[in-house]
Design a protein around this motif. Structure first.
Motif, short mmCIF file in Angstrom:
data_model
loop_
_atom_site.label_atom_id
_atom_site.label_comp_id
_atom_site.label_asym_id
_atom_site.label_seq_id
_atom_site.Cartn_x
_atom_site.Cartn_y
_atom_site.Cartn_z
N ILE A 74 0.80 -1.31 0.16
CA ILE A 74 0.09 0.07 0.03
C ILE A 74 0.93 1.22 -0.01
CG2 ILE A 74 -2.02 -1.11 1.13
CD1 ILE A 74 -1.20 0.15 3.66
N VAL A 75 2.17 1.19 0.37
CA VAL A 75 3.10 2.48 0.13
C VAL A 75 3.54 2.62 -1.31
CG1 VAL A 75 3.96 2.12 2.32
CG2 VAL A 75 5.12 1.11 0.44
N ALA A 84 5.88 3.75 7.70
CA ALA A 84 4.94 2.75 7.80
C ALA A 84 5.10 1.72 9.05
CB ALA A 84 4.58 1.78 6.72
N PHE A 140 1.09 6.48 1.29
CA PHE A 140 0.12 5.59 0.89
C PHE A 140 -0.48 5.71 -0.63
CE2 PHE A 140 -0.21 5.47 5.50
CZ PHE A 140 0.33 4.05 5.73
N TRP A 144 -5.34 3.40 -0.44
CA TRP A 144 -5.30 3.48 0.88
C TRP A 144 -4.96 4.77 1.51
CZ3 TRP A 144 -6.67 -0.23 4.12
CH2 TRP A 144 -6.92 -1.85 3.67
N SER A 145 -5.20 5.80 0.60
CA SER A 145 -4.83 6.93 1.03
C SER A 145 -5.38 7.69 2.32
CB SER A 145 -5.03 8.25 -0.04
OG SER A 145 -6.61 8.22 -0.22
#
Length: 309
Positions: A74-75, A84, A140, A144-145
């Motif tokens: 998700i990054v 993270a 992200f 997933w922001s």
């Protein structure tokens, strides 16, 4: 700041060597803080920038296998994994401690003091600079922001900041106005930076007056959405304080009230230090209002925050 310099007969020349050999650096170096100093052939003075090769220390331990795999997915950039992992550390360690402060721990002042010392010694600098970089550029991906909300709104009261206010104060106000008085509310220009009483006034102004001055700044700069948001989040923060005080006054003192005043002090001391030297002939130049800290151990804790220019 620590430096390794080899002088020569031509002190004006500088040969900068930056050997980037650390696997840890390649894997976790945050893109927002990466500064690459390139070689200049034929120079006689050498500055070895160990910030690029030193082992990174921004998180306590990496997330376990399945969580790590999820974070990697998700990054936006693998170099942001350090942030993270740090946020996972906070969820795994700090959140349970806060719950225990309100429910399990005995209401002894020594326990509260120990909690505050642990929080700030282990996590504060790491978390604050992760917030700084993430507010400039979310780590992200678009799917997933909204996970950014965790750091910018959920963590913030625990570390002494009202939810949602850092972006307006630091990114919108401080970075745009760039320490220039009067629009930068954290400007050091009107003060004698060698006078402790001026610093105390500077700190107290931020601690108490910022609740009015920051929304007013948003108003005069016509940032009306941020103005509305500042009012809303100030109300949320005060309501949170009131609810937590009603539930457990002792825990509220050490998890919310003490962190607010301590963080206010540390933020203002940090900004005061970063802008303690201002060239009166060029106060708007980044090279005349700030400086960099090279080869400093704190850089490995704070995503190279020493590189301020």
């Amino acid at each position: 700041m620590g430096r390794h310099l080899t002088s020569s007969s031509h002190p004006h020349q500088c040969h900068i060597s930056t050997r980037m050999t650390s696997t840890n650096t390649k894997k976790y170096f945050p893109r927002a803080s990466l500064r690459i100093l390139k070689e200049r052939k034929g120079d006689d003075t050498t500055l070895e920038n160990t910030d690029l090769t030193a082992a990174r220390n921004e998180f306590i331990f990496p997330a376990p296998g399945p969580v790590k795999a999820f974070l990697e997915s998700i990054v936006t950039d693998r170099r942001d994994l350090a942030m993270a992992h740090l946020w996972f550390n906070i969820v795994a360690i700090v959140f349970p401690l806060v719950v225990c402060m309100y429910t399990v721990f005995p209401r002894w002042h020594v326990v509260g003091i120990a909690y505050v010392v642990f929080l700030y010694a282990v996590f504060f600098a790491r978390w604050l600079l992760s917030l700084h970089y993430a507010e400039h550029l979310s780590i992200f991906n678009k799917t997933w922001s909204t996970a950014h909300f965790l750091c910018s709104h959920v963590f913030t009261p625990i570390f002494g900041l009202p939810s949602g206010m850092y972006f307006l104060h630091h990114v919108v106000m401080h970075h745009v106005e760039n320490n220039l008085f009067p629009y930068d509310l954290s400007s050091t220009m009107p003060y004698r930076r060698d006078n402790i009483f001026h610093f105390l006034y500077y700190w107290m102004r931020h601690t108490f007056a910022i609740w009015v001055q920051l929304p007013y700044y948003a108003f005069i700069r016509k940032r009306y959405r941020l103005l509305a948001g500042s009012f809303f989040f100030e109300l949320v923060y005060v309501s949170l304080l009131r609810w937590c005080w009603h539930f457990n006054p002792w825990a509220t003192i050490y998890t919310l009230i003490v962190p607010y005043f301590l963080t206010s002090f540390l933020l203002m001391f940090g900004n005061w230090s970063q802008h303690i030297f201002v060239d009166p002939k060029r106060p708007s130049s980044n090279y005349g209002l700030a400086y960099n800290c090279v080869n400093a151990k704190d850089n490995q804790l704070t995503f190279n925050d020493g590189y301020h220019i």
